[in-house]
Design a protein around this motif. Structure first.
Motif, mmCIF file in Angstrom:
data_model
loop_
_atom_site.group_PDB
_atom_site.id
_atom_site.type_symbol
_atom_site.label_atom_id
_atom_site.label_comp_id
_atom_site.label_asym_id
_atom_site.label_seq_id
_atom_site.Cartn_x
_atom_site.Cartn_y
_atom_site.Cartn_z
ATOM 1 N N GLY A 31 33.433 54.951 -43.921
ATOM 2 C CA GLY A 31 33.714 53.530 -43.554
ATOM 3 C C GLY A 31 32.709 52.442 -43.391
ATOM 4 N N GLY A 32 33.377 51.510 -43.413
ATOM 5 C CA GLY A 32 31.917 50.230 -43.295
ATOM 6 C C GLY A 32 32.310 48.732 -44.502
ATOM 7 N N LEU A 33 32.080 49.570 -45.818
ATOM 8 C CA LEU A 33 31.596 48.985 -46.666
ATOM 9 C C LEU A 33 33.153 47.804 -47.162
ATOM 10 N N PRO A 34 32.846 46.695 -47.660
ATOM 11 C CA PRO A 34 33.706 45.925 -48.253
ATOM 12 C C PRO A 34 34.859 46.448 -49.371
ATOM 13 N N SER A 67 36.974 40.609 -46.141
ATOM 14 C CA SER A 67 35.364 40.677 -46.962
ATOM 15 C C SER A 67 34.638 40.511 -46.948
ATOM 16 N N ALA A 68 34.237 38.879 -46.737
ATOM 17 C CA ALA A 68 33.371 38.446 -46.551
ATOM 18 C C ALA A 68 32.533 38.656 -45.177
ATOM 19 N N ARG A 69 33.787 38.503 -44.716
ATOM 20 C CA ARG A 69 32.941 38.412 -43.059
ATOM 21 C C ARG A 69 32.544 40.008 -42.277
ATOM 22 N N ILE A 70 33.494 41.139 -43.580
ATOM 23 C CA ILE A 70 32.700 42.777 -43.215
ATOM 24 C C ILE A 70 30.883 42.351 -44.101
ATOM 25 N N GLY A 71 30.801 42.326 -44.627
ATOM 26 C CA GLY A 71 29.922 41.958 -45.106
ATOM 27 C C GLY A 71 28.706 41.348 -45.046
ATOM 28 N N PRO A 92 18.922 50.165 -37.074
ATOM 29 C CA PRO A 92 18.879 50.657 -38.355
ATOM 30 C C PRO A 92 20.421 51.892 -39.089
ATOM 31 N N LEU A 93 20.425 51.777 -39.964
ATOM 32 C CA LEU A 93 22.147 51.858 -40.297
ATOM 33 C C LEU A 93 21.845 52.385 -41.560
ATOM 34 N N THR A 94 22.515 53.626 -40.915
ATOM 35 C CA THR A 94 23.319 54.603 -41.892
ATOM 36 C C THR A 94 25.028 54.629 -42.165
ATOM 37 N N LEU A 95 24.932 55.393 -43.423
ATOM 38 C CA LEU A 95 26.032 55.058 -44.387
ATOM 39 C C LEU A 95 26.122 56.919 -44.326
ATOM 40 N N PRO A 142 26.143 50.121 -55.354
ATOM 41 C CA PRO A 142 25.561 48.618 -54.650
ATOM 42 C C PRO A 142 24.939 47.425 -53.558
ATOM 43 N N TRP A 143 25.987 47.655 -52.749
ATOM 44 C CA TRP A 143 25.073 47.988 -50.810
ATOM 45 C C TRP A 143 24.312 48.287 -50.853
ATOM 46 N N ALA A 144 24.140 49.176 -51.090
ATOM 47 C CA ALA A 144 22.930 50.215 -50.821
ATOM 48 C C ALA A 144 21.933 49.496 -50.856
ATOM 49 N N ALA A 145 22.226 48.774 -52.206
ATOM 50 C CA ALA A 145 20.993 48.285 -52.691
ATOM 51 C C ALA A 145 20.882 46.562 -52.114
ATOM 52 N N ARG A 146 21.170 46.035 -51.642
ATOM 53 C CA ARG A 146 21.552 44.940 -51.194
ATOM 54 C C ARG A 146 21.428 45.025 -49.796
ATOM 55 N N LEU A 147 21.386 45.782 -48.849
ATOM 56 C CA LEU A 147 20.796 46.147 -47.237
ATOM 57 C C LEU A 147 19.471 47.161 -47.697
ATOM 58 N N PRO A 148 18.463 46.908 -47.474
ATOM 59 C CA PRO A 148 17.402 47.749 -48.252
ATOM 60 C C PRO A 148 16.953 49.005 -46.068
#
Length: 284
Positions: free
Chosen positions: A118-121, A209-213, A222-225, A247-253
């Protein structure tokens, strides 16, 4: 396993384990703090996990609305302060709880934030599709049980045993989780979950979704999914498939994206091999 329960301003919290290193854990949209029982039971020495019943769920069902994920994030941070969770504590959430954890993790530092399936818009809803209808389609049996009464605890257990996600995956941790959720008189037992809370939270999750992003991008820890490859009904496509996650993994290095093999959305917190992976990432 050591479990200590406490009420904090009407909110039920539980502490699994006795170690000084703390994990703050947030459950999903129709769940309870007992969703974390299997993880808490497998913690290594030196660790404790603190979970709470979100307002409208479990033994916090009587806590009033309004609901919504920002309100839950405030409750999470209040509980974290109450138990003395400093910046060396770990924050985690499963399913909707991962979205709550993202909002809370954007507001203060933790040693790491671990989002479990969970956690992705979500993508925008198709034009004309009502968010309540989308929630009904996604959650299926989880929402259906909120409208039902059950003649006995065994009937409620049998209802869960018929859930596709738990077929072939039943164990004592799942049964403890299910039995914890029951309230009411014999012959008229029902889930503790407040339907209004579920619907209000579900609308927020799909429409904001915008607020979650923005929260994900504001997290400095440090962030793990951790993703389950199978879905809520054990279907072959998970809640967070590659076309949403990559795409979120690419957006959040700083995001570490990992699929935990042979798990579905629920068993990622209950099956031994899945739980072992979750515990490892929480305490590594």
């Amino acid at each position: 396993m050591s479990i200590e329960f406490e009420d904090v301003g009407g909110q039920r919290i539980a502490r699994f384990g006795t170690g000084p290193r703390l994990i703050i854990a947030v459950h999903g949209i129709t769940a309870s703090l007992m969703a974390w029982g299997a993880v808490g039971r497998r913690l290594p020495d030196g660790w404790s996990l603190v979970a709470m019943d979100l307002r409208g769920r479990g033994h916090s069902a009587a806590m009033p609305g309004p609901y919504g994920l920002p309100r839950h994030a405030e409750d999470v941070l209040r509980v974290a302060e109450h138990v003395g969770a400093g910046p060396d504590a770990v924050l985690t959430g499963h399913s909707m709880g991962a979205y709550v954890a993202a909002l809370a993790g954007a507001r203060r530092p933790f040693a790491r934030v671990v989002l479990v399936d969970g956690g992705l818009p979500f993508p925008p809803l198709p034009e004309g599709l009502d968010p309540d209808a989308a929630l009904e389609a996604t959650l299926g049996p989880a929402l259906a049980r909120l409208r039902q009464t059950f003649g006995s605890p065994e009937a409620y257990v049998d209802f869960f045993k018929a859930h596709p996600a738990f077929a072939g995956h039943w164990n004592d941790d799942v049964e403890a989780y299910v039995r914890y959720d029951l309230t009411g008189p014999e012959g008229g037992l029902r889930s503790r979950v407040v339907s209004e809370a579920v619907m209000e939270d579900g609308r927020w999750m799909r429409l904001e979704s915008a607020r979650i992003g923005a929260a994900l991008q504001a997290i400095t820890s440090p962030l793990t999914l951790l993703r389950a490859p199978r879905g809520l009904l054990d279907q072959e496509v998970g809640l967070l498939p590659d076309d949403l996650a990559l795409p979120w993994a690419a957006r959040l290095p700083g995001l570490r994206d990992e699929v935990v093999p042979d798990c579905n959305h629920y068993t990622i917190l209950f099956d031994d091999h899945c739980v072992s992976a979750v515990v490892d990432r929480l305490t590594a």
